[in-house]
Design a protein around this motif. Sequence first.
Motif, PDB file in Angstrom:
ATOM      1  N   PHE A 459     -24.995  16.851   0.886  1.00 16.90           N
ATOM      2  CA  PHE A 459     -25.218  16.305  -0.452  1.00 16.90           C
ATOM      3  C   PHE A 459     -24.185  15.238  -0.799  1.00 16.90           C
ATOM      4  CE2 PHE A 459     -23.855  16.570  -4.932  1.00 16.90           C
ATOM      5  CZ  PHE A 459     -24.978  16.018  -5.532  1.00 16.90           C
ATOM      6  N   PHE A 460     -22.907  15.496  -0.489  1.00 17.37           N
ATOM      7  CA  PHE A 460     -21.847  14.576  -0.892  1.00 17.37           C
ATOM      8  C   PHE A 460     -21.749  13.410   0.087  1.00 17.37           C
ATOM      9  CE2 PHE A 460     -20.274  18.650  -2.708  1.00 17.37           C
ATOM     10  CZ  PHE A 460     -20.324  18.267  -4.038  1.00 17.37           C
ATOM     11  N   PRO A 461     -21.746  12.170  -0.412  1.00 12.64           N
ATOM     12  CA  PRO A 461     -21.644  10.990   0.465  1.00 12.64           C
ATOM     13  C   PRO A 461     -20.222  10.812   0.975  1.00 12.64           C
ATOM     14  CG  PRO A 461     -21.643  10.318  -1.837  1.00 12.64           C
ATOM     15  CD  PRO A 461     -21.880  11.804  -1.826  1.00 12.64           C
ATOM     16  N   PRO A 462     -19.999   9.869   1.910  1.00 10.09           N
ATOM     17  CA  PRO A 462     -18.639   9.591   2.391  1.00 10.09           C
ATOM     18  C   PRO A 462     -17.763   9.045   1.264  1.00 10.09           C
ATOM     19  CG  PRO A 462     -20.299   8.631   3.835  1.00 10.09           C
ATOM     20  CD  PRO A 462     -21.010   9.061   2.596  1.00 10.09           C
ATOM     21  N   TYR A 463     -16.475   9.336   1.347  1.00  6.00           N
ATOM     22  CA  TYR A 463     -15.503   8.825   0.370  1.00  6.00           C
ATOM     23  C   TYR A 463     -14.305   8.249   1.111  1.00  6.00           C
ATOM     24  CZ  TYR A 463     -18.005  11.105  -3.452  1.00  6.00           C
ATOM     25  OH  TYR A 463     -18.960  11.478  -4.367  1.00  6.00           O
ATOM     26  N   ASN A 464     -14.509   7.084   1.738  1.00  4.17           N
ATOM     27  CA  ASN A 464     -13.399   6.406   2.397  1.00  4.17           C
ATOM     28  C   ASN A 464     -12.426   5.889   1.341  1.00  4.17           C
ATOM     29  OD1 ASN A 464     -14.504   6.329   5.216  1.00  4.17           O
ATOM     30  ND2 ASN A 464     -16.139   5.215   4.174  1.00  4.17           N
ATOM     31  N   GLY A 465     -11.156   6.132   1.553  1.00  5.06           N
ATOM     32  CA  GLY A 465     -10.148   5.683   0.598  1.00  5.06           C
ATOM     33  C   GLY A 465      -9.641   4.292   0.898  1.00  5.06           C
ATOM     34  N   GLY A 466      -9.439   3.488  -0.137  1.00  2.00           N
ATOM     35  CA  GLY A 466      -8.873   2.149   0.005  1.00  2.00           C
ATOM     36  C   GLY A 466      -8.447   1.631  -1.356  1.00  2.00           C
ATOM     37  N   MET A 467      -8.025   0.380  -1.424  1.00  2.00           N
ATOM     38  CA  MET A 467      -7.607  -0.227  -2.686  1.00  2.00           C
ATOM     39  C   MET A 467      -8.649  -1.249  -3.130  1.00  2.00           C
ATOM     40  SD  MET A 467      -4.646   1.154  -3.464  1.00  2.00           S
ATOM     41  CE  MET A 467      -3.905   0.100  -4.711  1.00  2.00           C
ATOM     42  N   ILE A 468      -9.043  -1.179  -4.418  1.00  2.00           N
ATOM     43  CA  ILE A 468      -9.817  -2.274  -5.019  1.00  2.00           C
ATOM     44  C   ILE A 468      -8.810  -3.263  -5.592  1.00  2.00           C
ATOM     45  CG2 ILE A 468     -11.660  -2.921  -6.581  1.00  2.00           C
ATOM     46  CD1 ILE A 468     -12.468  -0.102  -6.867  1.00  2.00           C
ATOM     47  N   ILE A 469      -9.013  -4.545  -5.300  1.00  2.00           N
ATOM     48  CA  ILE A 469      -8.055  -5.577  -5.709  1.00  2.00           C
ATOM     49  C   ILE A 469      -8.803  -6.747  -6.331  1.00  2.00           C
ATOM     50  CG2 ILE A 469      -6.102  -7.001  -4.948  1.00  2.00           C
ATOM     51  CD1 ILE A 469      -5.977  -5.293  -2.421  1.00  2.00           C
ATOM     52  N   ARG A 470      -8.247  -7.306  -7.378  1.00  2.00           N
ATOM     53  CA  ARG A 470      -8.815  -8.503  -7.983  1.00  2.00           C
ATOM     54  C   ARG A 470      -8.694  -9.665  -6.996  1.00  2.00           C
ATOM     55  NH1 ARG A 470      -9.527  -8.838 -13.565  1.00  2.00           N
ATOM     56  NH2 ARG A 470      -9.099 -11.060 -13.413  1.00  2.00           N
ATOM     57  N   GLN A 471      -9.787 -10.405  -6.829  1.00  2.00           N
ATOM     58  CA  GLN A 471      -9.755 -11.528  -5.891  1.00  2.00           C
ATOM     59  C   GLN A 471      -8.804 -12.627  -6.355  1.00  2.00           C
ATOM     60  OE1 GLN A 471     -14.163 -12.105  -5.543  1.00  2.00           O
ATOM     61  NE2 GLN A 471     -13.787 -11.977  -3.349  1.00  2.00           N
ATOM     62  N   ASP A 472      -8.704 -12.844  -7.661  1.00  2.00           N
ATOM     63  CA  ASP A 472      -7.772 -13.867  -8.130  1.00  2.00           C
ATOM     64  C   ASP A 472      -6.326 -13.453  -7.883  1.00  2.00           C
ATOM     65  OD1 ASP A 472      -7.748 -11.855 -10.013  1.00  2.00           O
ATOM     66  OD2 ASP A 472      -8.023 -13.154 -11.750  1.00  2.00           O
ATOM     67  N   THR A 473      -6.045 -12.158  -7.901  1.00  2.00           N
ATOM     68  CA  THR A 473      -4.701 -11.680  -7.583  1.00  2.00           C
ATOM     69  C   THR A 473      -4.373 -11.955  -6.119  1.00  2.00           C
ATOM     70  OG1 THR A 473      -4.829  -9.933  -9.256  1.00  2.00           O
ATOM     71  CG2 THR A 473      -3.215  -9.645  -7.496  1.00  2.00           C
ATOM     72  N   VAL A 474      -5.340 -11.719  -5.235  1.00  2.00           N
ATOM     73  CA  VAL A 474      -5.135 -11.996  -3.812  1.00  2.00           C
ATOM     74  C   VAL A 474      -4.873 -13.480  -3.601  1.00  2.00           C
ATOM     75  CG1 VAL A 474      -6.211 -11.963  -1.530  1.00  2.00           C
ATOM     76  CG2 VAL A 474      -6.545 -10.034  -3.089  1.00  2.00           C
ATOM     77  N   ALA A 475      -5.641 -14.336  -4.284  1.00  2.00           N
ATOM     78  CA  ALA A 475      -5.498 -15.781  -4.120  1.00  2.00           C
ATOM     79  C   ALA A 475      -4.139 -16.284  -4.594  1.00  2.00           C
ATOM     80  CB  ALA A 475      -6.612 -16.502  -4.872  1.00  2.00           C
ATOM     81  N   LYS A 476      -3.602 -15.665  -5.653  1.00  2.00           N
ATOM     82  CA  LYS A 476      -2.338 -16.125  -6.233  1.00  2.00           C
ATOM     83  C   LYS A 476      -1.113 -15.567  -5.514  1.00  2.00           C
ATOM     84  CE  LYS A 476      -4.266 -16.509 -10.905  1.00  2.00           C
ATOM     85  NZ  LYS A 476      -4.274 -15.918 -12.275  1.00  2.00           N
ATOM     86  N   ASN A 477      -1.319 -14.577  -4.648  1.00  2.00           N
ATOM     87  CA  ASN A 477      -0.185 -13.909  -4.014  1.00  2.00           C
ATOM     88  C   ASN A 477      -0.364 -13.872  -2.498  1.00  2.00           C
ATOM     89  OD1 ASN A 477       1.501 -12.546  -6.392  1.00  2.00           O
ATOM     90  ND2 ASN A 477      -0.667 -12.296  -6.876  1.00  2.00           N
ATOM     91  N   PRO A 478       0.014 -14.948  -1.812  1.00  2.00           N
ATOM     92  CA  PRO A 478      -0.104 -14.974  -0.349  1.00  2.00           C
ATOM     93  C   PRO A 478       0.680 -13.809   0.281  1.00  2.00           C
ATOM     94  CG  PRO A 478       0.400 -17.160  -1.217  1.00  2.00           C
ATOM     95  CD  PRO A 478       0.543 -16.207  -2.366  1.00  2.00           C
ATOM     96  N   GLY A 479       0.056 -13.181   1.242  1.00  2.00           N
ATOM     97  CA  GLY A 479       0.697 -12.074   1.933  1.00  2.00           C
ATOM     98  C   GLY A 479       0.413 -10.715   1.323  1.00  2.00           C
ATOM     99  N   LEU A 480      -0.201 -10.717   0.123  1.00  2.00           N
ATOM    100  CA  LEU A 480      -0.459  -9.442  -0.547  1.00  2.00           C
ATOM    101  C   LEU A 480      -1.456  -8.590   0.232  1.00  2.00           C
ATOM    102  CD1 LEU A 480      -0.237  -7.540  -3.023  1.00  2.00           C
ATOM    103  CD2 LEU A 480      -2.079  -8.858  -4.074  1.00  2.00           C
ATOM    104  N   MET A 481      -2.617  -9.165   0.581  1.00  2.00           N
ATOM    105  CA  MET A 481      -3.635  -8.393   1.279  1.00  2.00           C
ATOM    106  C   MET A 481      -3.144  -7.938   2.649  1.00  2.00           C
ATOM    107  SD  MET A 481      -6.568  -6.997   1.078  1.00  2.00           S
ATOM    108  CE  MET A 481      -7.703  -7.767  -0.082  1.00  2.00           C
ATOM    109  N   GLU A 482      -2.389  -8.793   3.321  1.00  2.00           N
ATOM    110  CA  GLU A 482      -1.858  -8.416   4.633  1.00  2.00           C
ATOM    111  C   GLU A 482      -0.944  -7.200   4.512  1.00  2.00           C
ATOM    112  OE1 GLU A 482      -2.002 -11.378   3.398  1.00  2.00           O
ATOM    113  OE2 GLU A 482      -3.154 -12.603   4.813  1.00  2.00           O
ATOM    114  N   ALA A 483      -0.144  -7.161   3.447  1.00  2.00           N
ATOM    115  CA  ALA A 483       0.758  -6.029   3.244  1.00  2.00           C
ATOM    116  C   ALA A 483      -0.014  -4.749   2.975  1.00  2.00           C
ATOM    117  CB  ALA A 483       1.716  -6.327   2.090  1.00  2.00           C
TER     118      ALA A 483
END
Length: 525
Positions: A459-483
């Motif tokens: 009954f219960f679907p998969p629940y993979n854990g991760g981070m939701i991030i604002r795309q504008d935050t990623v664009a303004k902060n180089p290296g953030l997504m890589e970290a």
Amino acid sequence: MEATAIETLRYMAENWRHLLELTGQHLQIALIAVLGALVVGVVLGILASRYPAVAGPLVGTTSVFQTIPALAFIGFVMIFLGLTRWTGITVLFFYCLLPIVRGTYTGISQVQPGVIEAARGMGMTGWQILTRVEIPLALPVILVGVRLATVVAVGTATMMSLAGAGGLGQEIFAGIDRVQNKMILAGAVPAAVLAVLADRAIGALEVLLTPAGLMPGGARRGGRRLRQWATIGAFAAVSLVAMSAAGGAGPREGVVTIGSKDFTESILLSEMVAQTIEARTDIRVVRKLNLGGTKVNFDGLRSGSLDMYPEYDGTAYAIHLGHTEPVTDPAAVYDQVRREFEEKFGLTWSEPFGFNNTYALAMPEDLAAQYGIRTASDLAPHSPRFVFGTTNEFMGRAVDGYQPMVETYGYQFKSVSTMTAGLRYTAIQSGEIHVMDAYATDGKLRAFGLVILEDDKRFFPPYNGGMIIRQDTVAKNPGLMEAVNLLAGTLSDEAMRELNYRVEVLGESVQEVARDFLRSQGIVQ
């Protein structure tokens, strides 16, 4: 009881810097709210005394705010202000208005008309009469209202951590989630002490400002006056030290704000990501942890109050995207969720952290053995005997929540009891509930002797854990997504369960557990 007191004192001694910072945040939001309410409340009280026709409606309107439950009020204000300290301050401001408005109105109204006529006869203007006669004579009553408002603000400020305002409520709610009495007391005791100190300080101010002729027993003595100043000075000193420890307010350029839900795993994941960003980039991190459920965090992300928070693709699939089709392929769910989030919300996802924290049904191991219950289907014929305990969020989930689960498995529970996530464990231990929804990686399952029932109908679907991030935050902060992606694939179900166990059961700090794991992975030194 003695053991709990000793544990609490030891915990407070070990974490005094953190608690001092929370105390400073607590005082900031409470005192700003009281000062704002004092200015507005006195003005409104004066207007009510001048225009009797509006006195009733005005006092009645401010009374309405006192009747609104704090959680509902916080949720309403968050719609407009988001997850900020000003949300907490605004809620407290309205809670403080009534006693100040009523005190000012009552105090001025009780000034004898003969005194006013005498002042006019001496040639005083209306402003002079107000400031030199009416307010001084009404001051004892006004200060009673201020005193009450201050105590209300300091006490109610514990709830404002749910709005991202910080404060001692953050420690209290974390303790409730982890079933740690020492943490609950470490937040509650300073809050109670602050309320007492604030009450004493306003009382001392009342003695100093009230004309001697209006004081019971005649004029003040010098020694008593000195004690009042000492009381006010002590409260001011405590406030300054605590608020200095709270540091500056609000995000600045080059800063990302990380939120979390109100349970251990979410808080722990946010702390891991925060420490990784701090170690691998020049970006500064503002933590707004233990905020509440899915909607609070997601709304904060959409409004810009948050830049990222931990989430599960199963939750995003059903709650945020509104899909109702059952899915079982973890990779397919994650890819679909990430693609649709970028298209619909301007949000993106980090790579999966590696664990699947799916929902599960849990019950005491001895109870399951007594009735021969091993799978979720086995529970169905016995469900009328049992009380089901759950959270409000699980009750409201349309795809993977209580109602569709009941329909899938044919449950007919004796009753259903809703509560915060942490309290489910206390309730199941005391026998108030018998079955509960749980997270598969929850560290408290082992500590409370609970067994997970096999989800034999998937009954219960998969629940993979991760981070939701604002795309504008990623664009303004180089290296953030890589970290952030340095955590990709590092956490198995067993590893996540063990980390949760260390925090929830062994009582280790979130910061310490996060740091140990990151060091073991070579992510931080």
